[in-house]
Design a protein around this motif. Structure first.
Motif, PDB file in Angstrom:
ATOM      1  N   GLN A 128     -10.360   8.361  -7.116  1.00  0.00           N
ATOM      2  CA  GLN A 128     -10.029   8.228  -8.535  1.00  0.00           C
ATOM      3  C   GLN A 128     -11.247   8.467  -9.412  1.00  0.00           C
ATOM      4  O   GLN A 128     -11.175   9.148 -10.442  1.00  0.00           O
ATOM      5  N   SER A 129     -12.373   7.923  -8.991  1.00  0.00           N
ATOM      6  CA  SER A 129     -13.596   8.038  -9.788  1.00  0.00           C
ATOM      7  C   SER A 129     -14.091   9.476  -9.832  1.00  0.00           C
ATOM      8  O   SER A 129     -14.522   9.970 -10.883  1.00  0.00           O
ATOM      9  N   TYR A 130     -14.021  10.165  -8.689  1.00  0.00           N
ATOM     10  CA  TYR A 130     -14.447  11.559  -8.657  1.00  0.00           C
ATOM     11  C   TYR A 130     -13.565  12.402  -9.581  1.00  0.00           C
ATOM     12  O   TYR A 130     -14.066  13.203 -10.386  1.00  0.00           O
ATOM     13  N   ASP A 131     -12.252  12.223  -9.487  1.00  0.00           N
ATOM     14  CA  ASP A 131     -11.339  12.985 -10.338  1.00  0.00           C
ATOM     15  C   ASP A 131     -11.588  12.687 -11.815  1.00  0.00           C
ATOM     16  O   ASP A 131     -11.563  13.580 -12.670  1.00  0.00           O
ATOM     17  N   GLU A 132     -11.827  11.424 -12.128  1.00  0.00           N
ATOM     18  CA  GLU A 132     -12.071  11.031 -13.516  1.00  0.00           C
ATOM     19  C   GLU A 132     -13.383  11.620 -14.034  1.00  0.00           C
ATOM     20  O   GLU A 132     -13.471  12.061 -15.174  1.00  0.00           O
ATOM     21  N   GLY A 154     -14.144   8.739 -23.089  1.00  0.00           N
ATOM     22  CA  GLY A 154     -14.862   7.927 -22.116  1.00  0.00           C
ATOM     23  C   GLY A 154     -14.296   8.079 -20.722  1.00  0.00           C
ATOM     24  O   GLY A 154     -13.199   8.605 -20.521  1.00  0.00           O
ATOM     25  N   VAL A 155     -15.078   7.631 -19.765  1.00  0.00           N
ATOM     26  CA  VAL A 155     -14.670   7.660 -18.365  1.00  0.00           C
ATOM     27  C   VAL A 155     -13.907   6.377 -18.061  1.00  0.00           C
ATOM     28  O   VAL A 155     -14.336   5.289 -18.438  1.00  0.00           O
ATOM     29  N   HIS A 156     -12.784   6.499 -17.384  1.00  0.00           N
ATOM     30  CA  HIS A 156     -11.965   5.330 -17.049  1.00  0.00           C
ATOM     31  C   HIS A 156     -11.925   5.180 -15.529  1.00  0.00           C
ATOM     32  O   HIS A 156     -11.109   5.799 -14.857  1.00  0.00           O
ATOM     33  N   LEU A 157     -12.820   4.370 -15.008  1.00  0.00           N
ATOM     34  CA  LEU A 157     -12.930   4.194 -13.567  1.00  0.00           C
ATOM     35  C   LEU A 157     -12.174   2.958 -13.102  1.00  0.00           C
ATOM     36  O   LEU A 157     -12.087   1.954 -13.810  1.00  0.00           O
ATOM     37  N   LEU A 158     -11.658   3.071 -11.882  1.00  0.00           N
ATOM     38  CA  LEU A 158     -10.937   1.958 -11.258  1.00  0.00           C
ATOM     39  C   LEU A 158     -11.641   1.555  -9.974  1.00  0.00           C
ATOM     40  O   LEU A 158     -12.266   2.380  -9.308  1.00  0.00           O
ATOM     41  N   ASP A 159     -11.507   0.267  -9.622  1.00  0.00           N
ATOM     42  CA  ASP A 159     -12.038  -0.158  -8.334  1.00  0.00           C
ATOM     43  C   ASP A 159     -10.985   0.071  -7.257  1.00  0.00           C
ATOM     44  O   ASP A 159      -9.885   0.567  -7.539  1.00  0.00           O
ATOM     45  N   LYS A 160     -11.310  -0.288  -6.028  1.00  0.00           N
ATOM     46  CA  LYS A 160     -10.399  -0.012  -4.922  1.00  0.00           C
ATOM     47  C   LYS A 160      -9.121  -0.831  -4.990  1.00  0.00           C
ATOM     48  O   LYS A 160      -8.141  -0.522  -4.301  1.00  0.00           O
ATOM     49  N   ALA A 161      -9.117  -1.854  -5.833  1.00  0.00           N
ATOM     50  CA  ALA A 161      -7.909  -2.653  -6.035  1.00  0.00           C
ATOM     51  C   ALA A 161      -7.058  -2.106  -7.177  1.00  0.00           C
ATOM     52  O   ALA A 161      -6.000  -2.646  -7.484  1.00  0.00           O
ATOM     53  N   GLY A 162      -7.541  -1.030  -7.796  1.00  0.00           N
ATOM     54  CA  GLY A 162      -6.792  -0.427  -8.895  1.00  0.00           C
ATOM     55  C   GLY A 162      -7.063  -1.048 -10.245  1.00  0.00           C
ATOM     56  O   GLY A 162      -6.371  -0.743 -11.222  1.00  0.00           O
ATOM     57  N   LEU A 173     -21.771   6.171 -17.635  1.00  0.00           N
ATOM     58  CA  LEU A 173     -21.484   7.431 -16.958  1.00  0.00           C
ATOM     59  C   LEU A 173     -21.023   8.497 -17.944  1.00  0.00           C
ATOM     60  O   LEU A 173     -21.361   9.674 -17.795  1.00  0.00           O
ATOM     61  N   GLN A 174     -20.264   8.100 -18.952  1.00  0.00           N
ATOM     62  CA  GLN A 174     -19.851   9.060 -19.972  1.00  0.00           C
ATOM     63  C   GLN A 174     -21.066   9.594 -20.729  1.00  0.00           C
ATOM     64  O   GLN A 174     -21.172  10.797 -21.009  1.00  0.00           O
ATOM     65  N   ALA A 175     -22.003   8.714 -21.046  1.00  0.00           N
ATOM     66  CA  ALA A 175     -23.228   9.143 -21.727  1.00  0.00           C
ATOM     67  C   ALA A 175     -24.019  10.104 -20.844  1.00  0.00           C
ATOM     68  O   ALA A 175     -24.605  11.083 -21.338  1.00  0.00           O
ATOM     69  N   ALA A 176     -24.044   9.838 -19.546  1.00  0.00           N
ATOM     70  CA  ALA A 176     -24.756  10.715 -18.610  1.00  0.00           C
ATOM     71  C   ALA A 176     -24.135  12.106 -18.598  1.00  0.00           C
ATOM     72  O   ALA A 176     -24.844  13.125 -18.593  1.00  0.00           O
ATOM     73  N   LEU A 177     -22.809  12.169 -18.610  1.00  0.00           N
ATOM     74  CA  LEU A 177     -22.130  13.464 -18.597  1.00  0.00           C
ATOM     75  C   LEU A 177     -22.328  14.212 -19.918  1.00  0.00           C
ATOM     76  O   LEU A 177     -22.447  15.440 -19.932  1.00  0.00           O
ATOM     77  N   SER A 178     -22.373  13.479 -21.015  1.00  0.00           N
ATOM     78  CA  SER A 178     -22.637  14.114 -22.312  1.00  0.00           C
ATOM     79  C   SER A 178     -24.052  14.690 -22.343  1.00  0.00           C
ATOM     80  O   SER A 178     -24.278  15.782 -22.874  1.00  0.00           O
TER      81      SER A 178
END
Length: 202
Positions: A128-132, A154-162, A173-178
């Motif tokens: 999920q995180s990679y796709d996001e 913004g990036v919307h990340l989920l943990d393994k529990a969803g 992470l969004q700032a890093a990508l910008s």
């Protein structure tokens, strides 16, 4: 009559303008392969290098090697990416390497380690995180290369529990990508200008 002829004449774009328009069009319509689109079969090292190079070709500059075998070995030693299994690499390795090779353009390897560590601390779901992150990178590039594309939310990340992870991690992470999009913007326009100057068209 002369006035009518002048109106009918359409000025052809210069070589630089045409190339710049093509660059901007390409950067605003990027697609980075999602996790499910990556090869399911295990890869040898040379196949891995080619795949990562192809995925990130849009941000590379002439003469640059995005990834080498020695880099992969170093990243494994630094625990940036998992170790290969019997010298074979899975799409998990591809996902990690796309992330590492992208962000190392603007951050030191130590800083990239810290970013990955933040994700591991909150136990992000890798797929999920990679796709996001792919989606957010495409959005950041489109926003940087177009005045009509709104800034990514913004990036919307989920943990393994969803469950959603800390907004601080997502915002970072969004700032890093910008920041990455800004760097690619500068590099690509400098490269374009240099190529046009060599051709004598600028």
């Amino acid at each position: 009559m002369a006035s009518d002829n002048a109106e009918q004449q359409v000025e052809e774009p210069s070589g630089y303008d045409a190339d710049r328009a093509a660059l901007f069009s390409r950067m605003t319509s990027l697609h980075v392969s999602r996790y499910s689109e990556l090869p399911r079969l295990e890869l040898y090292l040379d196949q891995l290098l080619t795949l990562v190079q192809d995925e990130l070709s849009f941000m590379s500059v002439p003469g640059e090697t995005v990834l080498t075998g020695s880099m992969v070995n170093n990243y494994v030693k630094l625990k940036l990416v998992p170790a290969p299994v019997k010298k074979r690499y899975s799409r998990t390795h591809v996902a990690y390497l796309v992330f590492v090779c992208s962000l190392k353009r603007v951050f030191s390897i130590a800083q990239v380690q810290q970013l990955i560590g933040l994700g591991r601390e909150v136990d992000v779901d890798l797929e999920q995180s990679y796709d996001e992150m792919c989606c957010a990178l495409e959005g950041a590039m489109a926003a940087r290369f177009s005045t009509e594309t709104p800034a990514p939310k913004g990036v919307h990340l989920l943990d393994k529990a969803g469950e959603p992870v800390s907004s601080e991690v997502s915002d970072l992470l969004q700032a890093a990508l910008s920041a990455l999009a800004d760097k690619v913007y500068v590099e690509q326009l400098i490269t374009l200008g240099a190529r046009q100057a060599e051709d004598g068209r600028l």
